[in-house]
Structures are given as C-alpha cells and as structure tokens.
Design a protein around this motif. Structure first.
Motif, PDB file in Angstrom:
ATOM      1  N   TYR A   1      14.566   4.860  -3.163  1.00 52.53           N
ATOM      2  CA  TYR A   1      14.300   3.720  -4.041  1.00 52.53           C
ATOM      3  C   TYR A   1      12.799   3.455  -4.124  1.00 52.53           C
ATOM      4  CZ  TYR A   1      15.175  -0.762  -6.332  1.00 52.53           C
ATOM      5  OH  TYR A   1      15.214  -1.801  -7.233  1.00 52.53           O
ATOM      6  N   PHE A   2      12.115   3.590  -2.994  1.00 53.15           N
ATOM      7  CA  PHE A   2      10.665   3.393  -2.979  1.00 53.15           C
ATOM      8  C   PHE A   2       9.966   4.499  -3.759  1.00 53.15           C
ATOM      9  CE2 PHE A   2      11.146  -0.089  -0.312  1.00 53.15           C
ATOM     10  CZ  PHE A   2       9.924  -0.638   0.050  1.00 53.15           C
ATOM     11  N   ASP A   3      10.463   5.719  -3.645  1.00 49.32           N
ATOM     12  CA  ASP A   3       9.864   6.820  -4.404  1.00 49.32           C
ATOM     13  C   ASP A   3       9.906   6.536  -5.904  1.00 49.32           C
ATOM     14  OD1 ASP A   3       9.331   8.184  -2.101  1.00 49.32           O
ATOM     15  OD2 ASP A   3      11.079   9.505  -2.225  1.00 49.32           O
ATOM     16  N   GLU A   4      10.941   5.831  -6.342  1.00 45.78           N
ATOM     17  CA  GLU A   4      11.127   5.548  -7.768  1.00 45.78           C
ATOM     18  C   GLU A   4      10.382   4.307  -8.244  1.00 45.78           C
ATOM     19  OE1 GLU A   4      15.012   5.092  -9.584  1.00 45.78           O
ATOM     20  OE2 GLU A   4      15.401   7.217  -9.285  1.00 45.78           O
ATOM     21  N   HIS A   5      10.308   3.288  -7.376  1.00 44.83           N
ATOM     22  CA  HIS A   5       9.845   1.977  -7.851  1.00 44.83           C
ATOM     23  C   HIS A   5       8.581   1.441  -7.187  1.00 44.83           C
ATOM     24  CE1 HIS A   5      13.630   1.431 -10.063  1.00 44.83           C
ATOM     25  NE2 HIS A   5      14.257   1.894  -8.988  1.00 44.83           N
ATOM     26  N   ALA A   6       8.142   2.029  -6.080  1.00 41.11           N
ATOM     27  CA  ALA A   6       7.065   1.406  -5.302  1.00 41.11           C
ATOM     28  C   ALA A   6       5.670   1.917  -5.641  1.00 41.11           C
ATOM     29  CB  ALA A   6       7.325   1.599  -3.805  1.00 41.11           C
ATOM     30  N   ALA A   7       5.570   2.880  -6.551  1.00 45.15           N
ATOM     31  CA  ALA A   7       4.264   3.504  -6.822  1.00 45.15           C
ATOM     32  C   ALA A   7       3.154   2.495  -7.131  1.00 45.15           C
ATOM     33  CB  ALA A   7       4.396   4.514  -7.957  1.00 45.15           C
ATOM     34  N   PRO A   8       3.375   1.495  -7.998  1.00 43.16           N
ATOM     35  CA  PRO A   8       2.289   0.539  -8.297  1.00 43.16           C
ATOM     36  C   PRO A   8       1.822  -0.235  -7.065  1.00 43.16           C
ATOM     37  CG  PRO A   8       4.047   0.366  -9.914  1.00 43.16           C
ATOM     38  CD  PRO A   8       4.571   1.214  -8.806  1.00 43.16           C
ATOM     39  N   PHE A   9       2.778  -0.628  -6.209  1.00 40.87           N
ATOM     40  CA  PHE A   9       2.428  -1.382  -5.004  1.00 40.87           C
ATOM     41  C   PHE A   9       1.698  -0.489  -4.003  1.00 40.87           C
ATOM     42  CE2 PHE A   9       6.493  -3.317  -6.511  1.00 40.87           C
ATOM     43  CZ  PHE A   9       5.948  -4.510  -6.970  1.00 40.87           C
ATOM     44  N   LEU A  10       2.185   0.749  -3.851  1.00 41.33           N
ATOM     45  CA  LEU A  10       1.570   1.665  -2.892  1.00 41.33           C
ATOM     46  C   LEU A  10       0.162   2.048  -3.323  1.00 41.33           C
ATOM     47  CD1 LEU A  10       4.587   4.011  -2.041  1.00 41.33           C
ATOM     48  CD2 LEU A  10       3.811   1.963  -0.852  1.00 41.33           C
ATOM     49  N   GLU A  11      -0.059   2.126  -4.635  1.00 38.22           N
ATOM     50  CA  GLU A  11      -1.391   2.459  -5.136  1.00 38.22           C
ATOM     51  C   GLU A  11      -2.389   1.373  -4.754  1.00 38.22           C
ATOM     52  OE1 GLU A  11      -3.644   3.562  -9.356  1.00 38.22           O
ATOM     53  OE2 GLU A  11      -1.468   3.239  -9.298  1.00 38.22           O
ATOM     54  N   VAL A  12      -1.983   0.112  -4.924  1.00 37.58           N
ATOM     55  CA  VAL A  12      -2.848  -1.015  -4.542  1.00 37.58           C
ATOM     56  C   VAL A  12      -3.064  -1.021  -3.029  1.00 37.58           C
ATOM     57  CG1 VAL A  12      -3.024  -3.533  -4.456  1.00 37.58           C
ATOM     58  CG2 VAL A  12      -2.161  -2.399  -6.524  1.00 37.58           C
ATOM     59  N   MET A  13      -1.990  -0.743  -2.286  1.00 38.02           N
ATOM     60  CA  MET A  13      -2.070  -0.726  -0.828  1.00 38.02           C
ATOM     61  C   MET A  13      -3.034   0.353  -0.349  1.00 38.02           C
ATOM     62  SD  MET A  13       1.034  -0.134   1.893  1.00 38.02           S
ATOM     63  CE  MET A  13       0.863   1.660   1.909  1.00 38.02           C
ATOM     64  N   ASP A  14      -2.972   1.529  -0.960  1.00 41.39           N
ATOM     65  CA  ASP A  14      -3.848   2.636  -0.561  1.00 41.39           C
ATOM     66  C   ASP A  14      -5.313   2.325  -0.829  1.00 41.39           C
ATOM     67  OD1 ASP A  14      -1.739   4.113   0.337  1.00 41.39           O
ATOM     68  OD2 ASP A  14      -1.513   5.303  -1.495  1.00 41.39           O
ATOM     69  N   LYS A  15      -5.561   1.510  -1.862  1.00 39.51           N
ATOM     70  CA  LYS A  15      -6.943   1.187  -2.214  1.00 39.51           C
ATOM     71  C   LYS A  15      -7.505   0.046  -1.368  1.00 39.51           C
ATOM     72  CE  LYS A  15      -6.746   2.739  -7.035  1.00 39.51           C
ATOM     73  NZ  LYS A  15      -6.822   2.321  -8.455  1.00 39.51           N
ATOM     74  N   PHE A  16      -6.611  -0.674  -0.664  1.00 46.99           N
ATOM     75  CA  PHE A  16      -7.074  -1.793   0.160  1.00 46.99           C
ATOM     76  C   PHE A  16      -7.919  -1.250   1.302  1.00 46.99           C
ATOM     77  CE2 PHE A  16      -6.812  -4.829   3.631  1.00 46.99           C
ATOM     78  CZ  PHE A  16      -7.089  -6.029   2.987  1.00 46.99           C
ATOM     79  N   ASN A  17      -9.135  -1.719   1.414  1.00 50.03           N
ATOM     80  CA  ASN A  17     -10.058  -1.145   2.392  1.00 50.03           C
ATOM     81  C   ASN A  17     -10.913  -2.206   3.057  1.00 50.03           C
ATOM     82  OD1 ASN A  17     -10.595   1.234   3.645  1.00 50.03           O
ATOM     83  ND2 ASN A  17     -12.038   1.997   2.118  1.00 50.03           N
TER      84      ASN A  17
END
Length: 473
Positions: free
Chosen positions: A134-150
């Motif tokens: 489910y995350f593979d399908e729907h979480a991409a926008p959230f994970l992208e923001v999370m990955d950029k958090f620095n």
C-alpha cells in the motif's frame, strides 16, 4: 516514543504552553496512510487436510493450483497457504491486493518469512506485506518530502530536548524556593532577581560547565522492532510497518527510519539506564553518559593510588588478588562513582591498580585506537628525539577527544609514579612494559603470526611518560 508523546506534541496548546513547542512535532500522514491499508483476512479451509504442518492453521488448504486459489481468494486482504504439486513440493502464500493476486514462496524456521523479515504468525506477515504494498502505491509524495528533510535543528528530538531543558529549570526553581526559605533569604524584588540569577547559573552549570567536555559520539543504531505506535525522532514521520520499522540507538534510545539515521550527526548522549555497567563499555559512550571529561573509573582509581600508593613497591607490576579485583569491578558496575575503594575495604593498593588495568584492558576500542597505533609506531622509528616527539604529537591528533584526554591524564599520573621510583622501583621503562599490551594491542594478531613484539609500543609509551609535558602541552 509512544502515542501519548504524539498527542502532546500535536496538542492545540499555544506557543507558551509547557507541553507544546508551538508547532506540530509529529507528522500523522504516514500513520493515517497505514490505517487505510487493507487488513488481512484468512480464508478458512472447510475440509480436513491430513498433511497440514503443525505451524499452519485453518488458512492451510493443502495442494491447490493457481487457478483454484484465484477462485477462492476474491476480496482484497484475503489470503491462504497452499502446497504446490509437482516434483519439488513447497508452500505458497497467496493473497489479494487490489485487483491483483500475489504469490510468494513461504518458509518457516521457527518463524514465518518470505524475504528477510520474520514473523510469529502468517497473519502478521500478510499484514506487513499489505502495508508495504500500500505504501509502495500511495506513499511516494510523503516519502519524497521525508527524504528531503535535512534540518536536524528542527527535528522533534531537538524540539523536545529544549522543552526538557526548560522543565529542568522550572523544577530547579521550585526546589530552590524551599532552600532559600530555610536559609532565611529575604524575599523582596531585589532578592528575587538575585535568586533567579543564581538558580539560572546553577542549572546552566549543571548542563554546561568548564570542566565538562562535549564529545562527538556517533549513534549505535540497530534495526529494531517497535511496539505500539512510534515516530521518527529525526523527521517526525510515522515508523510504519509491524516489525523492523526502523533503527534505535542502543546507547541513547534515539529512534529513526533507517534512511533518516544516516543524516543524524554524531551527538549521541547515552542514557545511563541504557548502559550495562561500566566495564566493557566504549569510552566515549561512558563519558557522554556520565557527562564527565574522563571515565570516572580512571579518576577514582588514580585518585586513590596517588593518595596512598605511589611509594608501593612494584606498583602496577605486582598483581592484586583476582577475587578482590573482581569484587571491586562488580561494585563499580553496580554503584558507579559511589563505589567504596577506601583502605578499610581494599587495603591492598595493587587491587586498585589491577582494577584500573582491567578497565583499560576491557575497552572495546583500546585507549590508543587501532587507527592511531601505526602512526605512533612510525613516529617511534624516527631517528632524532625531536622528530619522534613531533611524530607522536601528530599521531595523537587521530585519537577521539575522550581518548586523548584520558591518555593525557594517565601519562601525567605515570610520570608522578616514576618520580617515586626510588621507593616503588617502577621506572618509565617498567611502566611502559606493563601497559603496552593493554594500551596498544596489535590491530590484528592474525596478520602478525601470533603475539608480536612490543619494542616500539614500549618505546612510544616511555617517551609519552618522560616527555608528557611537551607532548600533551
């Protein structure tokens, strides 16, 4: 980190509230996403299967083909376990996600697994698999923001630590009220401001004193299975999944996603409750936990030796009683710097000296680290004493700061031991011979064909003792 912390961090209290940093601390998006993931629904086999393995339940359907399984597993989240036919028999997990049927080889070694994650039940395995898909399908926008958090300074970890600091100050103020009232401090406007200044100074000195040295220490992250609901202390996002959701520092308890842990600086502040005693603990970890410049064991043992043992013949060479050394070790592990090593308890100073040597010997990273060792040997091989001293000073810059400060303190102590060699019979060469295997063990004995000679190690330590003022100035 539990769900209560999440609720407090997102409370509607204003910026001045003691439980709120003035902005949301934890991000609920990924948590809400996991709540929307499909739930496992086992398809119960209604016929008796005589060959059912004991570790499967009613979800086991015996020998079943792809087509037969597809006809049974029709709703999202439904799953069953079946046995393949043919020459090579194996078990297959079949479940439906969306409009697709998924098939995975299923294994069991005391726990159920498809890939690297292991689960106690097939239900838990399917639940985690459905969330992952489910995350593979729907979480991409959230994970992208999370990955950029620095921005570590804006992380929940830093925010909550600031709140804890304010709480310490408030509590100290409350405690001080009783102190000043019992000492007859006159409570007027002037006295109140003076009192507040004194309290602030006292609290600040507890947190940041001249004696205290702030050491950089990397976190000791290990993959961890969190119970209940947990959030990443770096980015503030939910640790999704049901097992191995992220990593946790074994020393301070810092929790994070695996990727986020790679961005965390070397600022581990070990929690004393996380440490298993004193001996065998990384030196920097210990001083960070106790907020000291050097390990208290070193200070305590050396202090006792200098009070009553500098003139003891054979100091550090003569062994203390092994049973008493073990008893003192256990006392230091249990009672910390409150352990009693007075002459009434340990009248033999060699027990104290032996305990200090044992502490240094049990360090997982030697006091003179493996990275520093070759540079010191190279310095010892230089021809002139001037070049040797310069080489040793340069080599010691490779040491972690906590190691450097401890080594400096130890060499100053051994220099004072040498000053009493007329009575204790311990020259700088004798002391170096005793301490070389402990302070400078070979980086890899297997490559040395056995125990190597310690000629250069002894030479380096002897130079450090006799020239400690020039080297550590």
């Amino acid at each position: 980190m539990n769900n209560q912390t999440f609720i407090e961090g997102n409370s509607s209290a204003g910026a001045g509230s003691p439980i709120s940093p003035g902005r949301p601390v934890w991000n609920p998006n990924l948590y809400q996403l996991q709540q929307k993931a499909p739930r496992p629904k086992p398809v119960v086999c209604k016929r008796y299967i005589p060959s059912c393995p004991p570790y499967y339940g009613s979800e086991f359907h015996g020998v079943l083909s792809h087509q037969e399984a597809a006809a049974i597993v029709t709703e999202e989240g439904e799953y069953l376990v079946r046995q393949s036919g043919g020459v090579q028999e194996f078990y297959t997990l079949t479940f439906r996600f969306g409009d697709k049927l998924k098939h995975y080889k299923l294994y069991y070694d005391g726990q159920h697994f498809v890939k690297e994650k292991h689960f106690d039940t097939v239900y838990d395995l399917v639940a985690d698999g459905l969330v992952t898909l489910y995350f593979d399908e729907h979480a991409a926008p959230f994970l992208e923001v999370m990955d950029k958090f620095n921005c570590y300074e804006k992380s929940p970890y830093m925010t909550l630590n600031k709140l804890k600091l304010k709480k310490v100050l408030r509590n100290s103020c409350r405690k001080s009220d009783a102190l000043f009232s019992t000492t007859g401090f006159i409570e007027n406007e002037k006295d109140h401001s003076e009192k507040t200044a004194l309290i602030t100074k006292a609290v600040s000195s507890e947190i940041d004193t001249e004696e205290q040295v702030e050491y950089d220490k990397p976190h000791s992250f290990k993959v961890h299975t969190f119970k209940g609901l947990n959030w990443c202390e770096f980015c503030g996002n939910f640790l999704w999944g049901f097992i191995a959701q992220g990593v946790k520092c074994e020393d301070c308890g810092f929790s994070a996603h695996s990727k986020c842990s790679e961005k965390v600086p070397c600022d581990c502040c070990p929690d004393l409750k996380q440490l298993r005693g004193v001996f065998g603990i990384d030196l920097t970890t210990l001083v960070k936990a106790h907020r000291t410049t050097r390990p208290f064991v070193v200070d305590k043992c050396i202090g006792e030796i200098e009070r009553r043992g500098l003139d003891s013949e054979g100091l550090y060479r003569v062994s203390g009683f092994a049973e008493e050394i073990e008893t003192l070790k256990m006392a230091l592990d249990k009672d910390g710097d409150q352990a009693d090593m007075s002459p009434e308890v340990y009248d033999n100073i060699n027990v104290i000296a032996g305990t200090l040597k044992l502490y240094l010997r049990l360090l997982p990273i030697p006091l003179i680290t493996f990275e520093t060792h070759p540079a010191l040997i190279a310095a010892a091989q230089k021809k002139s004493q001037r070049d040797q001293l310069a080489g040793i000073k340069d080599a010691l810059t490779l040491l972690p700061l906590a190691h450097y400060n401890t080594l400096k303190f130890l060499m100053e102590h051994l220099y004072r031991v040498v000053q009493q060699q007329g009575t204790n019979k311990m020259t700088s060469h004798n002391l170096s011979t005793v301490f070389a295997p402990t302070l400078m063990p070979a980086p890899d004995l297997s490559k040395c064909g056995g125990l190597p000679g310690m000629t250069y190690e002894i030479s380096v330590l002897e130079t450090m003792i006799t020239s400690q003022q020039a080297i550590f100035s």
